[in-house]
Design a protein around this motif. Structure first.
Motif, short mmCIF file in Angstrom:
data_model
loop_
_atom_site.label_atom_id
_atom_site.label_comp_id
_atom_site.label_asym_id
_atom_site.label_seq_id
_atom_site.Cartn_x
_atom_site.Cartn_y
_atom_site.Cartn_z
N PRO A 137 28.61 35.51 22.39
CA PRO A 137 28.01 35.59 24.01
C PRO A 137 26.73 35.55 24.06
CG PRO A 137 29.91 37.20 23.32
CD PRO A 137 29.39 36.48 21.83
N PRO A 138 26.33 35.11 24.98
CA PRO A 138 24.79 35.18 25.39
C PRO A 138 24.25 36.18 25.66
CG PRO A 138 25.77 33.92 27.10
CD PRO A 138 26.82 34.14 25.94
N PHE A 139 22.91 36.61 25.12
CA PHE A 139 22.36 38.13 25.75
C PHE A 139 21.03 37.54 26.36
CE2 PHE A 139 19.08 41.22 25.45
CZ PHE A 139 19.91 42.25 25.38
N HIS A 140 21.11 38.15 27.64
CA HIS A 140 20.17 37.60 28.68
C HIS A 140 18.93 38.51 28.43
CE1 HIS A 140 18.96 36.23 33.08
NE2 HIS A 140 17.95 36.13 32.15
N LEU A 141 17.94 37.99 27.72
CA LEU A 141 16.68 38.78 27.91
C LEU A 141 15.59 38.77 28.99
CD1 LEU A 141 14.86 40.56 26.06
CD2 LEU A 141 13.77 38.24 25.15
N ALA A 162 17.39 47.19 26.64
CA ALA A 162 17.32 45.89 27.33
C ALA A 162 16.61 45.83 28.78
CB ALA A 162 18.59 45.19 27.17
N ASP A 163 16.62 46.96 29.19
CA ASP A 163 16.17 46.96 30.65
C ASP A 163 14.65 47.58 30.87
OD1 ASP A 163 18.76 46.51 31.64
OD2 ASP A 163 19.39 48.60 31.47
N ASP A 164 13.99 47.52 29.66
CA ASP A 164 12.66 48.15 29.61
C ASP A 164 11.87 47.34 28.45
OD1 ASP A 164 10.30 49.47 30.61
OD2 ASP A 164 10.75 51.30 29.43
N SER A 205 6.17 37.34 26.12
CA SER A 205 5.75 37.14 27.78
C SER A 205 6.82 36.71 28.53
CB SER A 205 4.71 36.14 27.24
OG SER A 205 5.25 34.82 27.13
N ARG A 206 6.44 36.50 29.63
CA ARG A 206 7.51 35.99 30.66
C ARG A 206 8.29 34.67 30.17
NH1 ARG A 206 2.44 35.71 33.32
NH2 ARG A 206 1.71 33.84 33.45
N SER A 207 7.51 33.94 29.42
CA SER A 207 8.16 32.63 29.05
C SER A 207 9.07 32.78 27.84
CB SER A 207 6.99 31.57 28.41
OG SER A 207 6.35 32.44 27.36
N SER A 208 9.12 33.99 27.39
CA SER A 208 10.20 34.46 26.17
C SER A 208 11.37 34.87 27.03
CB SER A 208 9.71 35.71 25.26
OG SER A 208 8.48 35.29 24.95
N SER A 209 11.56 35.00 28.26
CA SER A 209 12.79 35.39 28.88
C SER A 209 13.91 34.32 28.78
CB SER A 209 12.58 35.70 30.34
OG SER A 209 11.58 37.11 30.32
N GLY A 210 15.05 34.47 28.79
CA GLY A 210 16.28 33.47 28.66
C GLY A 210 17.47 33.99 27.89
N LYS A 269 33.46 34.73 13.44
CA LYS A 269 33.38 35.29 14.62
C LYS A 269 31.96 36.00 14.51
CE LYS A 269 38.21 36.59 14.84
NZ LYS A 269 39.42 37.71 15.08
N VAL A 270 31.33 35.68 15.80
CA VAL A 270 29.96 36.00 15.68
C VAL A 270 29.67 36.92 17.16
CG1 VAL A 270 27.59 34.86 15.82
CG2 VAL A 270 29.57 33.68 14.73
N THR A 271 28.78 38.03 16.69
CA THR A 271 28.33 38.62 17.74
C THR A 271 26.72 39.14 17.71
OG1 THR A 271 28.94 40.80 16.51
CG2 THR A 271 30.52 39.99 18.22
N LEU A 272 26.20 39.21 18.77
CA LEU A 272 24.84 39.27 18.79
C LEU A 272 24.04 40.74 19.44
CD1 LEU A 272 21.87 36.72 19.56
CD2 LEU A 272 21.96 38.73 20.99
N THR A 273 23.26 41.45 18.80
CA THR A 273 23.18 42.85 19.48
C THR A 273 21.41 42.81 19.44
OG1 THR A 273 23.10 43.67 17.16
CG2 THR A 273 25.10 43.94 18.71
N LEU A 274 21.04 43.45 20.38
CA LEU A 274 19.28 44.03 20.29
C LEU A 274 19.08 44.82 19.26
CD1 LEU A 274 17.13 42.89 22.10
CD2 LEU A 274 17.39 45.14 23.44
N GLY A 275 17.77 44.62 18.80
CA GLY A 275 17.51 45.58 17.70
C GLY A 275 17.50 47.04 17.84
N HIS A 276 17.85 47.81 16.99
CA HIS A 276 17.90 49.28 17.09
C HIS A 276 16.71 49.97 17.80
CE1 HIS A 276 19.33 53.49 16.41
NE2 HIS A 276 18.24 53.54 15.68
N GLY A 277 16.88 50.74 18.63
CA GLY A 277 15.77 51.44 19.30
C GLY A 277 15.32 50.75 20.52
N LEU A 278 15.66 49.58 20.77
CA LEU A 278 15.16 48.70 22.03
C LEU A 278 16.01 49.02 23.25
CD1 LEU A 278 14.11 45.39 19.98
CD2 LEU A 278 12.70 47.20 20.86
#
Length: 513
Positions: free
Chosen positions: A152-156, A77-79, A131-136, A66-75
């Protein structure tokens, strides 16, 4: 029955025929959360105090990760802006434990690449200087012996200022006077650009802003009408979002519309015995949308007429080992360009029998086994083989005829120059005027030391022939040590005026050698 103190319903019981044995059966589907829990079966007789019995099992449940993904602490996602460092964490629950963890962006697996700022460390992904190419869309994938699972995918979304959507940001557009020209300015930005600005300049350093345009998120549309010569120049467009205004504007050069220039830099590829691929570089389009046409000629006949939106053509249905002249044109709304320099194409010889194919080009017959009044296909090779055989047979017959004719039509040469066999002992010479080697007392087989002259040299008509007589002399055979009757050879020349036809010898003198 209970599972860690929680009663489970749905069990069924049965009693044996003698009434002494009771059996209970429970069916249930364990989940990952049941792993490590205690399952207990209890039984008691209400009529007998303290008669309770129980049996327990610890549950060992196997399941895929069972897999879950989270953004690093202190980041936030909207900025996340260009240049920032971003990392993700992959959280796993599995039994048995995972064998491998993969990181993916838009469905493509990522590998560590320090040059590109990508660092993969098992359950952690680090992106340096995004950079903008890192979005996905990022996700984490893990696998064990029970299977594989993805989070579940995380949209960066990496924020960046607007840039031109067409890449280069510079275009040349052609327009006639009083002809409306619609120009669309598309930009890429995160968040999407919603404000735009247009300007026009025809003289370096002097520009004026344009206000009559429409704008929508991501793009703007301007309708421009050149009326005088000064209206031809450069249009520029800027987009703006919350991060700021576009640094490099999208530029459009407005020029008087005209016919396009012909393509150039043409190359040939994959030349075969019946096809060829030709590619060229685009010329100036005259400021308007253009397409391309290709003409193939063989002599004065038009073999093919092709068109395409790009100057790349596959020309087929050609004949083997033939020369073709290829010319390419550009076409826009103002007309045709001049033709490119003719390109000579020579197809390769056919590797075997000609292909029976149907031509689609004008001036070429299709679906028939006869082209230009001749045979095509296997019949052509059968006729060629038969003709070659007849020619060889005729040549051999002519040679034999000439040889035989030469022998038959030249009786004098045959009688004068043909070598004659040495007559046997009992044979009488055909020419009574010429004596041959004869010995009535000793045969040639018993005298190996004797090497008589060649009859052919003696009878050669080009020199004076001779009559040869042999007389014995006293000699001994060195091989057999037997006495051999020696010979005395007399040469008698015959006059060259001898008549070879009648074989009549003229008078001659005798000389002794």
């Amino acid at each position: 029955m209970s599972d860690d103190g929680v009663s489970l319903e749905g069990g069924s019981g049965s009693v044996s025929s003698d009434g002494n044995t009771t059996t209970s059966i429970l069916s249930f589907s364990p989940t990952a959360s049941d792993h490590g829990l205690i399952l207990t079966c209890k039984a008691s007789n209400q009529r007998i105090p303290m008669s309770e019995l129980r049996d327990t099992w610890m549950l060992r449940v196997l399941y895929p990760p069972k897999v879950t993904l989270t953004l690093g602490h202190g980041l936030d996602a909207d900025d996340i802006k260009e240049g920032a460092d971003v990392y993700f964490e992959c959280h796993l629950v599995a039994n048995p434990w995972v064998l491998r963890v993969w990181w993916l962006r838009d469905g493509q697996r990522l590998l560590s690449n320090a040059t590109s700022g990508i660092i993969v460390s098992n359950q952690t992904l680090v992106l340096q200087g995004v950079s903008r190419s890192s979005s996905g869309r990022y996700c984490c994938e893990a696998s064990n012996t029970e299977g594989s699972s993805r989070s579940p995918p995380f949209h960066l979304k990496v924020k960046f200022e607007p840039i031109c959507g067409d890449g280069s940001g510079r275009k040349v557009l052609g327009a006639a006077k009083d002809e409306p020209l619609s120009i669309e300015c598309k930009v890429e930005a995160e968040p999407t650009a919603s404000l735009f600005r247009w300007s026009f300049n025809s003289t370096p350093g002097i520009s004026r802003d344009l206000t009559e345009f429409t704008a929508e998120p991501g793009g703007s549309m301007l309708t421009y009408i050149p009326k005088v010569a000064a209206d031809y120049g450069t249009l520029q467009c800027w987009g703006r979002n919350e991060l700021g205004s576009q640094r490099n504007p999208c530029t459009y050069h407005i020029v008087p519309a005209g016919k396009p220039d012909p393509p150039n830099g043409c190359d040939l590829f994959n030349v075969t015995h019946h096809s060829v691929v030709l590619t060229c570089k685009k010329g100036f389009d005259g400021g308007m949308k253009q397409k391309f046409a290709l003409l193939v000629k063989s002599g004065d006949g038009l073999m093919a007429n092709l068109s395409a939106n790009v100057p790349e053509f596959l020309v087929s249905n050609l004949e083997p080992a033939q020369d073709y002249a290829v010319t390419i044109f550009s076409i826009n709304a103002k007309g045709w360009s001049k033709g490119s320099s003719p390109i000579v194409v020579r197809t390769l010889p056919a590797p075997g029998l000609k292909e029976q194919r149907r031509s689609t080009g004008p001036g070429m017959g299709g679906g028939d086994d006869r082209i230009g009044g001749g045979f095509n296909g296997p019949w052509l090779y059968i006729l060629l083989a038969a003709g070659s055989t007849l020619i060889v047979a005729a040549a051999v017959g002519a040679i034999v005829f000439v040889i035989r004719r030469f022998k038959v039509d030249s009786p004098v040469r045959e009688r004068r120059c043909e070598p004659q066999r040495s007559p046997k002992r009992e044979e009488v010479p055909l020419n009574p005027g010429v004596s041959t080697f004869t010995d009535t007392s000793v045969s040639d087989d018993k005298n190996p030391d004797l090497i008589p002259p060649s009859n052919e040299s003696l009878l050669e008509c080009s020199s004076a022939p001779y009559t040869i007589t042999a007389r014995p002399s006293s000699k001994r055979n060195s091989a057999t040590q037997m006495p051999v009757k020696p010979y005395h050879v007399t040469w008698a020349p015959i006059l060259q005026s001898r008549n070879c036809a009648t074989q009549t010898p003229p008078p001659h003198k005798e000389s002794s050698v």
